[in-house]
Enzyme design. Structure first.
Site, mmCIF file in Angstrom:
data_model
loop_
_atom_site.group_PDB
_atom_site.id
_atom_site.type_symbol
_atom_site.label_atom_id
_atom_site.label_comp_id
_atom_site.label_asym_id
_atom_site.label_seq_id
_atom_site.Cartn_x
_atom_site.Cartn_y
_atom_site.Cartn_z
ATOM 1 N N GLU A 198 44.008 46.521 47.223
ATOM 2 C CA GLU A 198 43.005 45.296 47.238
ATOM 3 C C GLU A 198 43.187 44.406 48.187
ATOM 4 O OE1 GLU A 198 43.109 43.525 43.399
ATOM 5 O OE2 GLU A 198 42.021 45.233 42.454
ATOM 6 N N ASN B 232 34.305 34.122 35.176
ATOM 7 C CA ASN B 232 35.779 33.962 34.843
ATOM 8 C C ASN B 232 36.503 33.526 35.657
ATOM 9 O OD1 ASN B 232 36.008 36.342 35.783
ATOM 10 N ND2 ASN B 232 36.436 37.554 33.982
ATOM 11 N N HIS C 280 40.112 36.547 39.720
ATOM 12 C CA HIS C 280 40.397 37.739 39.759
ATOM 13 C C HIS C 280 41.726 37.951 40.130
ATOM 14 C CE1 HIS C 280 40.873 42.074 40.882
ATOM 15 N NE2 HIS C 280 41.076 41.695 41.966
ATOM 16 N N LYS D 75 36.576 32.942 42.062
ATOM 17 C CA LYS D 75 35.301 33.317 42.216
ATOM 18 C C LYS D 75 34.377 32.032 42.312
ATOM 19 C CE LYS D 75 36.402 37.166 39.122
ATOM 20 N NZ LYS D 75 36.042 37.928 37.959
HETATM 21 P P1 RTP Z 1 39.121 40.985 37.233
HETATM 22 O O1 RTP Z 1 39.158 42.590 37.798
HETATM 23 O O2 RTP Z 1 38.190 40.238 37.938
HETATM 24 O O3 RTP Z 1 40.299 40.364 37.656
HETATM 25 O O4 RTP Z 1 38.904 40.937 35.731
HETATM 26 P P2 RTP Z 1 39.710 41.973 34.755
HETATM 27 O O5 RTP Z 1 40.874 42.829 35.353
HETATM 28 O O6 RTP Z 1 40.479 40.916 33.879
HETATM 29 O O7 RTP Z 1 38.844 42.622 33.984
HETATM 30 P P3 RTP Z 1 38.048 44.120 34.505
HETATM 31 O O8 RTP Z 1 37.960 44.725 33.324
HETATM 32 O O9 RTP Z 1 38.584 44.590 35.600
HETATM 33 O O10 RTP Z 1 36.444 43.722 34.718
HETATM 34 C C1 RTP Z 1 36.187 42.954 35.992
HETATM 35 C C2 RTP Z 1 35.007 41.962 35.800
HETATM 36 O O11 RTP Z 1 34.082 42.432 35.172
HETATM 37 C C3 RTP Z 1 33.478 41.558 34.307
HETATM 38 N N1 RTP Z 1 33.387 42.194 32.986
HETATM 39 N N2 RTP Z 1 32.346 41.908 32.284
HETATM 40 N N3 RTP Z 1 30.578 42.391 29.857
HETATM 41 C C4 RTP Z 1 31.754 42.975 29.963
HETATM 42 O O12 RTP Z 1 32.066 43.640 29.075
HETATM 43 C C5 RTP Z 1 32.636 42.672 30.948
HETATM 44 N N4 RTP Z 1 33.722 43.449 31.229
HETATM 45 C C6 RTP Z 1 34.349 43.040 32.496
HETATM 46 C C7 RTP Z 1 34.404 40.399 34.191
HETATM 47 O O13 RTP Z 1 33.933 39.370 34.967
HETATM 48 C C8 RTP Z 1 35.610 40.961 34.871
HETATM 49 O O14 RTP Z 1 36.506 39.851 35.308
HETATM 50 MG MG MG Z 2 40.240 43.944 36.976
#
Ligand code: RTP
Ligand code: MG
Length: 141
Positions: free
Chosen positions: A128, A114, A117, A11
């Site tokens: 994706e 963070n 991804h 990112k």
């Molecule tokens: P990513 O898709 O980016 O790999 O991250 P992830 O699976 O670990 O998390 P996901 O639930 O898919 O969420 C995508 C991105 O959204 C942001 N996020 N913010 N403020 C919040 O509660 C929250 N929850 C998620 C994060 O930047 C996350 O990487």
């Molecule tokens: Mg995710």
């Protein structure tokens, strides 16, 4: 064990911190081989489409704004159990909760910024990868 492919994105915060090389080294050391790599500035439409599954969530606007705040590195990683192996290397979504030694624990500042991804299932990985790459853009070596 199965050879899989997964989509990884470094990112904008990862590029601004100049840690692309360190992150890719971690993938290579664990047997995740980049078979496609592209540096790209995502458009708002591309970022919204990519994270469409989160479009109803309160954090969606901030997530899209962050993802277009600078260029990203798009990568297809290939290796044994690539989807899970990549998620293990990334660590928890919130870097404060991520285990020591994971990419997010070591490089990320916040749940928004963070650093990486990674696809969260084999099915999502296929979709994706196809969102950003044609099959002919992936290489064998
Ligand atoms: P990513 O898709 O980016 O790999 O991250 P992830 O699976 O670990 O998390 P996901 O639930 O898919 O969420 C995508 C991105 O959204 C942001 N996020 N913010 N403020 C919040 O509660 C929250 N929850 C998620 C994060 O930047 C996350 O990487
Ligand atoms: Mg995710």
């Amino acid at each position: 064990m199965a050879i899989e492919r997964t989509l990884s994105i470094i990112k904008p915060d990862g590029l601004k911190k100049h840690v692309i090389g360190k992150i890719i080294s971690r993938f290579e050391e664990k047997g995740l081989t980049p078979v496609a790599i592209r540096l790209q500035q995502l458009s708002q439409k591309e970022a919204e489409g990519f994270y469409a599954v989160h479009s109803a969530r309160g954090f969606f606007k901030d997530l899209v704004a962050f993802m277009i705040s600078g260029p990203v590195v798009l990568m297809v990683l290939e290796g044994e159990n690539a989807v899970l192996a990549n998620r293990d290397l990334m660590g928890a979504t919130d870097p404060k909760k991520a285990e020591k030694g994971t990419i997010r624990a070591d490089f990320a500042d916040s749940i928004d910024a963070n650093t990486v991804h990674g696809s969260d299932s084999l099915e999502n990985a296929k979709n994706e990868i196809a969102y950003f790459f044609r099959e002919t853009e992936t290489q064998k070596y």
